[in-house]
Each structure stands twice: as structure tokens, then as C-alpha cells.
Design a protein around this motif. Structure first.
Motif, mmCIF file in Angstrom:
data_model
loop_
_atom_site.group_PDB
_atom_site.id
_atom_site.type_symbol
_atom_site.label_atom_id
_atom_site.label_comp_id
_atom_site.label_asym_id
_atom_site.label_seq_id
_atom_site.Cartn_x
_atom_site.Cartn_y
_atom_site.Cartn_z
ATOM 1 N N UNK A 17 -12.989 -1.097 5.682
ATOM 2 C CA UNK A 17 -13.074 -3.053 5.850
ATOM 3 C C UNK A 17 -14.004 -3.092 5.204
ATOM 4 N N UNK A 18 -15.522 -2.295 6.812
ATOM 5 C CA UNK A 18 -16.781 -3.126 6.791
ATOM 6 C C UNK A 18 -17.550 -2.299 5.590
ATOM 7 N N UNK A 19 -17.369 -1.818 4.427
ATOM 8 C CA UNK A 19 -17.761 -1.338 3.311
ATOM 9 C C UNK A 19 -16.626 -3.133 2.412
ATOM 10 N N UNK A 20 -16.218 -3.835 3.044
ATOM 11 C CA UNK A 20 -15.514 -4.862 1.726
ATOM 12 C C UNK A 20 -14.042 -4.542 1.583
ATOM 13 N N UNK A 21 -13.917 -3.853 1.126
ATOM 14 C CA UNK A 21 -12.876 -2.734 0.780
ATOM 15 C C UNK A 21 -11.554 -3.277 1.144
ATOM 16 N N UNK A 22 -10.492 -4.076 0.846
ATOM 17 C CA UNK A 22 -8.887 -3.913 0.919
ATOM 18 C C UNK A 22 -9.027 -5.269 2.079
ATOM 19 N N UNK A 23 -10.001 -5.421 2.854
ATOM 20 C CA UNK A 23 -9.843 -6.361 3.222
ATOM 21 C C UNK A 23 -8.217 -6.175 4.807
ATOM 22 N N UNK A 24 -8.727 -4.941 5.113
ATOM 23 C CA UNK A 24 -7.514 -5.695 5.721
ATOM 24 C C UNK A 24 -6.401 -4.211 6.196
ATOM 25 N N UNK A 25 -6.503 -4.538 4.650
ATOM 26 C CA UNK A 25 -4.650 -4.391 3.800
ATOM 27 C C UNK A 25 -5.328 -2.352 3.842
ATOM 28 N N UNK A 26 -6.633 -2.104 4.349
ATOM 29 C CA UNK A 26 -6.110 -0.435 3.694
ATOM 30 C C UNK A 26 -5.876 -0.026 5.738
ATOM 31 N N UNK A 27 -5.647 -0.514 6.480
ATOM 32 C CA UNK A 27 -5.452 -0.312 8.135
ATOM 33 C C UNK A 27 -3.460 0.267 7.476
ATOM 34 N N UNK A 28 -2.661 -0.707 7.146
ATOM 35 C CA UNK A 28 -1.576 -0.555 7.101
ATOM 36 C C UNK A 28 -1.011 0.578 6.339
ATOM 37 N N UNK A 29 -1.297 0.878 5.331
ATOM 38 C CA UNK A 29 -0.959 2.272 4.758
ATOM 39 C C UNK A 29 -1.456 3.194 5.111
ATOM 40 N N UNK B 112 -3.697 1.852 -5.186
ATOM 41 C CA UNK B 112 -2.400 2.321 -6.084
ATOM 42 C C UNK B 112 -1.321 2.516 -6.355
ATOM 43 N N UNK B 113 -2.270 4.118 -5.250
ATOM 44 C CA UNK B 113 -1.100 5.087 -5.327
ATOM 45 C C UNK B 113 -0.402 4.792 -3.433
ATOM 46 N N UNK B 114 -1.758 4.548 -3.038
ATOM 47 C CA UNK B 114 -0.732 4.383 -1.778
ATOM 48 C C UNK B 114 0.603 3.168 -1.641
ATOM 49 N N UNK B 115 0.589 1.831 -2.331
ATOM 50 C CA UNK B 115 1.173 1.372 -3.328
ATOM 51 C C UNK B 115 2.780 1.914 -3.722
ATOM 52 N N UNK B 116 2.421 2.603 -4.416
ATOM 53 C CA UNK B 116 2.922 2.714 -5.784
ATOM 54 C C UNK B 116 4.321 3.771 -4.601
#
Lengths: 131, 120
Positions: A17-29, B112-116
Motif C-alpha cells: 500500500x505504501x508503494x502506492x499499489x492496490x490502494x488498500x485492496x491488497x490487505x483483504x485478499x 489477478x491471480x488472487x482475484x481468480x
């Protein structure tokens, strides 16, 4: 042990997130796929853990003169209303359905990011070819 | 004053941002940044910083709804928040040392892989 796993998940989400990727959506998966956290709870904790981080970043950005508030109330007011409605709406949706919906959202988002990344790489290649 | 057309565009964008943020518990900022650049005519760095200001009250509002519905786990919240704070600082520093475009493409593939995996 549980605490440590969640802490590591938070660090991984924070770094990306700090690198500006995903905007917080990374943490959920990360939380649902790797740590077995239910979808609704993962979304709740993502919203909550964003708040202190955002407050700190805003202070820094304000001091650096990077905030431009012109016209943003036009976004904030409808966004706040819709976010409450959206939040109320998903409380009655099953975790499985919400997870699948989130998966679709993630795929769309990643395609967009993929396009952005490729686009920002292209001009550089062109310049390198010209040299 | 902004032209009326831009106000409508910002309000429509705000609706989409809010709906996404409430339904998926995040990700609204991904919509805000390009719109602040395109409609609000803000430079990229300012758009990134201002997007946080836009999304903060929105996230707060939806967080209250989730909490109201009992979606809370103290241990999870404390551990993740500490991790995000620590990782966020490290990520911001790392940003300078890698090529953002290459990282974005690789990262997009992983997402994308995580989404799938979540759909199946």
C-alpha cells in the motif's frame, strides 16, 4: 501465534500500500486467502486500519503543501452517503458471494493497473530505441 | 468556481467511489486518484495526497456501519494496524529504489491471480 500471522499480513499489506499499489485492496485478499479471515471481517479491518495511516499521511502531505481541497466536497458528500448505503447493503450478503464479488473487483482493478504499468513503460522503451 | 459540468462529474465519481468503498471495504482511492487528475486537473502528487483526504471520511463512515453490524475482532485489528503502520513507512521508502512500472505490472498479475482464486 494468531497475532503474529495478522501482524505479518498487515506489514505485507502496508508495504504494498505504501508503494502506492492496490490502494488498500491488497490487505483483504491477504487476510482471506492466506489467513482464513471471513470476508466481511477482513473488509472491516481494512477500513479501520486505514484510518490511523491516513491521518498520519495527511499531516505529512499538508506540511508539504500537497493538499488541494478545491471542489473535493462535491466528491466527499455523495461518496460518504453511498459508502454507508453500500456498507448496509453487504451486511445481508453471504461471505461467499461477497468474496466472489471482491474477486471480480480485484481482477478488474488488476487489469487497469496492468494497463497503467505497461503504458508508463512504453515511452521509456521508445526513447531507448531512439538512442 | 468549478464549471457545473465538472461538479457533476466529481459528484458522479463520488457516488462510484463511495459505493465501491462501502461494498468492498476499500479500493475507493483507486478511483479517486485518476479522477482528481482528469476532472479536478490536479498534478499527480497532489491527486495522490488529496485522494487520502477524500477517502478518509468515506472510509470512516463505512467503518462505522461494519462495526455497527458487529464486524470487529480486537486482536485482528491491533495486529493488522501495527503491521500496516510499520509496513507503510517501509513501502514508501522502498518506492524510490525500484522501477514503479515493472513492479506495478508484476503486482497486477499477482492481484489477478488472487482475484481468480476468490471467485472460484
Amino acid at each position: 501465534m494468531r497475532f503474529l500471522v495478522y501482524l505479518i499480513a498487515g506489514i505485507a499489506g502496508g508495504v504494498l500500500g505504501g508503494m502506492g499499489m492496490g490502494g488498500g485492496t491488497v490487505l483483504i485478499p491477504i487476510l482471506t486467502v492466506f489467513c482464513g479471515v471471513p470476508q466481511h471481517l477482513a473488509q472491516s479491518v481494512n477500513l479501520l486500519s486505514f484510518l490511523p495511516m491516513a491521518a498520519i499521511s495527511l499531516r505529512i502531505h499538508k506540511n508539504n503543501g500537497l493538499l488541494d481541497t478545491k471542489g473535493i466536497l462535491w466528491m466527499i458528500l455523495p461518496a460518504t452517503v453511498l459508502s454507508v448505503l453500500g456498507g448496509v447493503f453487504v451486511q445481508n450478503i453471504s461471505g461467499g458471494a461477497l468474496r466472489a464479488g471482491f474477486g471480480v473487483f480485484l481482477c478488474v482493478l488488476s487489469l487497469y493497473q496492468f494497463a497503467t504499468g505497461i503504458r508508463s513503460m512504453l515511452p521509456k522503451r521508445k526513447k531507448a530505441a531512439d538512442n | 468556481m468549478l464549471p457545473l459540468k465538472n461538479k457533476f462529474a466529481l459528484a458522479a465519481a463520488g457516488c462510484a467511489t463511495g459505493a465501491v468503498n462501502g461494498i468492498f471495504g476499500g479500493g475507493g482511492g483507486m478511483i479517486v486518484v485518476p479522477l482528481l487528475t482528469a476532472v479536478g486537473k490536479k498534478p499527480p502528487l497532489v491527486a495522490h495526497a488529496t485522494a487520502i483526504l477524500v477517502i478518509l471520511p468515506v472510509s470512516l463512515a463505512s467503518a462505522v456501519v461494519y462495526l455497527w453490524s458487529g464486524q470487529f475482532d480486537a486482536e485482528l485489528f491491533i495486529a493488522v494496524s501495527l503491521g500496516v503502520l510499520a509496513g507503510g513507512g517501509a513501502g514508501a521508502k522502498l518506492l524510490g529504489s525500484i522501477t514503479p512500472a515493472a513492479a506495478t505490472v508484476i503486482f497486477a498479475a499477482v492481484m489477478f491471480a488472487a482475484g481468480i482464486k476468490m471467485i472460484v
